[in-house]
Design an enzyme around this catalytic site. Structure first.
Site, PDB file in Angstrom:
ATOM      1  CE1 TYR A  51      39.842  44.278  42.154  1.00 45.89           C
ATOM      2  CE2 TYR A  51      41.274  42.794  43.090  1.00 45.89           C
ATOM      3  CZ  TYR A  51      41.146  43.782  42.308  1.00 45.89           C
ATOM      4  OH  TYR A  51      42.323  44.769  41.819  1.00 45.89           O
ATOM      5  NE  ARG A  87      41.873  47.036  49.746  1.00 41.67           N
ATOM      6  CZ  ARG A  87      43.144  46.807  49.467  1.00 41.67           C
ATOM      7  NH1 ARG A  87      44.044  47.575  49.398  1.00 41.67           N
ATOM      8  NH2 ARG A  87      43.590  45.599  49.244  1.00 41.67           N
ATOM      9  NE  ARG A 145      24.841  45.040  28.469  1.00 35.01           N
ATOM     10  CZ  ARG A 145      25.055  46.469  27.982  1.00 35.01           C
ATOM     11  NH1 ARG A 145      24.014  47.165  27.635  1.00 35.01           N
ATOM     12  NH2 ARG A 145      26.118  47.076  28.147  1.00 35.01           N
ATOM     13  CE  LYS A 184      41.989  44.833  45.988  1.00 38.60           C
ATOM     14  NZ  LYS A 184      43.369  44.895  44.891  1.00 38.60           N
TER      15      LYS A 184
HETATM   16  C1  LIG Z   1      45.874  49.331  41.644  1.00 41.52           C
HETATM   17  C2  LIG Z   1      46.411  48.823  42.900  1.00 41.52           C
HETATM   18  N1  LIG Z   1      46.988  49.761  43.670  1.00 41.52           N
HETATM   19  C3  LIG Z   1      47.656  49.000  44.961  1.00 41.52           C
HETATM   20  C4  LIG Z   1      47.576  47.855  45.331  1.00 41.52           C
HETATM   21  C5  LIG Z   1      48.005  47.383  46.525  1.00 41.52           C
HETATM   22  O1  LIG Z   1      47.068  47.263  47.342  1.00 41.52           O
HETATM   23  P1  LIG Z   1      47.311  46.041  48.473  1.00 41.52           P
HETATM   24  O2  LIG Z   1      48.840  46.303  49.210  1.00 41.52           O
HETATM   25  O3  LIG Z   1      46.203  46.067  49.426  1.00 41.52           O
HETATM   26  O4  LIG Z   1      47.495  44.933  47.883  1.00 41.52           O
HETATM   27  C6  LIG Z   1      46.549  47.278  44.507  1.00 41.52           C
HETATM   28  C7  LIG Z   1      46.644  45.724  44.904  1.00 41.52           C
HETATM   29  O5  LIG Z   1      45.972  44.942  44.230  1.00 41.52           O
HETATM   30  C8  LIG Z   1      46.177  47.519  43.303  1.00 41.52           C
HETATM   31  O6  LIG Z   1      45.355  46.739  42.526  1.00 41.52           O
END
Ligand SMILES: Cc1ncc(COP(=O)(O)O)c(C=O)c1O
Length: 294
Positions: A36, A55, A104, A151
């Site tokens: 995400y 990203r 699944r 992410k």
């Molecule tokens: C685990 C984690 N670290 C750092 C960040 C900060 O990232 P950003 O500055 O791109 O929001 C987030 C943002 O969701 C996060 O979930």
């Protein structure tokens, strides 16, 4: 947190968020086999578009998935979703899962089409109380996996950490591992000692934060010294300043850590300089159209 705005986008169509449906066999639902992004939107335009979409591409690549849309297609889609949800600052959530299949099966099926979902929510301005008094944070052990640079929607340890912070009346849980600072449960963490910014280097242990990258770039322009190196827990606890970076909230000063004052217990001079620079940068770039980078 404000309720999301009414229009979403799901697999090629704009839909009412309340009517949007996906299959229970979606791998995002069954396995958290999904990534995400969250992009802030100011003045009707996504902020740091290339950093966020870059990203997302990186996260998809780490899962062995193709990027489903080009940058130009993402830009068109985001612009239209933002327009349909009306004026005012927003933040857009993008989720791409590996898709739904019949059954699944742990092993990914390369023939699946991804499920792509976008929604948007109102974004509030920085709270005056935060500007004056900062926020509270607590420390908790980092119980996440070995690829925190992706992410991924697999956020259970982050959610448990955030729950611990909420129970303590704090805004954020700062994650510690092997006696060192990692990051927040949903934020990057920067510390300051004697006017120098210290933060852990990028790597598999932390997410490459878009807000942290911009804050460090603005710090360089302000001639603030930066050291990207492991930050020991003792240095975190005795820092002059601690700052959190979130795409949805910018850089916030932490003024109490585990109930103890950070520095003088008020937002510090480095945060104040960065906040001013951040607001200036945003005002300068937001009137410009999205510039697509490779
Ligand atoms: C685990 C984690 N670290 C750092 C960040 C900060 O990232 P950003 O500055 O791109 O929001 C987030 C943002 O969701 C996060 O979930």
């Amino acid at each position: 947190m404000a309720a999301p705005l009414p229009i979403a986008w799901l697999n090629g169509e704009f839909v009412a968020l309340a009517e949007a449906r996906i299959s229970p066999l979606d791998r995002g639902f069954l396995f958290a086999d999904a990534v995400y992004e969250v992009l802030p939107v100011y003045n009707g335009r996504p902020f740091l578009f290339n950093a966020h979409i870059g990203r997302l591409e990186r996260s998809l690549n780490a899962l062995g998935m193709e990027t489903p849309l080009t940058r130009a297609e993402w830009a068109t889609l985001l612009t239209e979703l933002i327009r349909r949800n009306g004026p005012g600052d927003q933040y857009v959530y993008i989720q791409v899962s590996r898709g739904a299949e019949f059954g699944r099966n742990h092993a990914p099926n390369p023939a699946l089409s991804p499920t792509i979902f976008l929604m948007s929510s109102p974004l509030s301005a920085l709270d005056e109380a935060v500007r004056k008094c900062g926020v509270d944070a607590v420390t908790v052990p980092d119980e996440r996996w070995a690829r925190c640079d992706i992410k991924s929607t697999s956020l259970l340890p982050n959610i448990l950490a955030k729950g611990a912070a909420a129970r303590a009346g704090a805004t954020e849980a700062i994650l510690l591992a092997e006696g060192h600072l990692r990051e927040g449960s949903s934020s990057a963490v920067l510390t300051v000692r004697n006017g120098v910014i210290y933060a852990p280097p990028e790597g598999n242990e932390i997410l490459p934060s878009t807000t942290r990258a911009l804050a460090l770039e603005l710090a360089r322009r302000l001639d603030i010294a930066i050291r990207l190196e492991p930050v020991a827990e003792s240095d975190l606890r005795s820092a002059d300043e601690i700052m959190l970076g979130f795409a949805t909230r910018g850089v916030l000063p932490v003024c109490r850590l585990d109930g103890q004052p950070v520095g003088r217990g008020e937002p510090g001079p480095i945060w104040t300089q960065l906040q001013t620079a951040f607001e200036g940068y945003r005002a300068a770039v937001q009137p410009l159209p999205i510039h697509l980078e490779a």
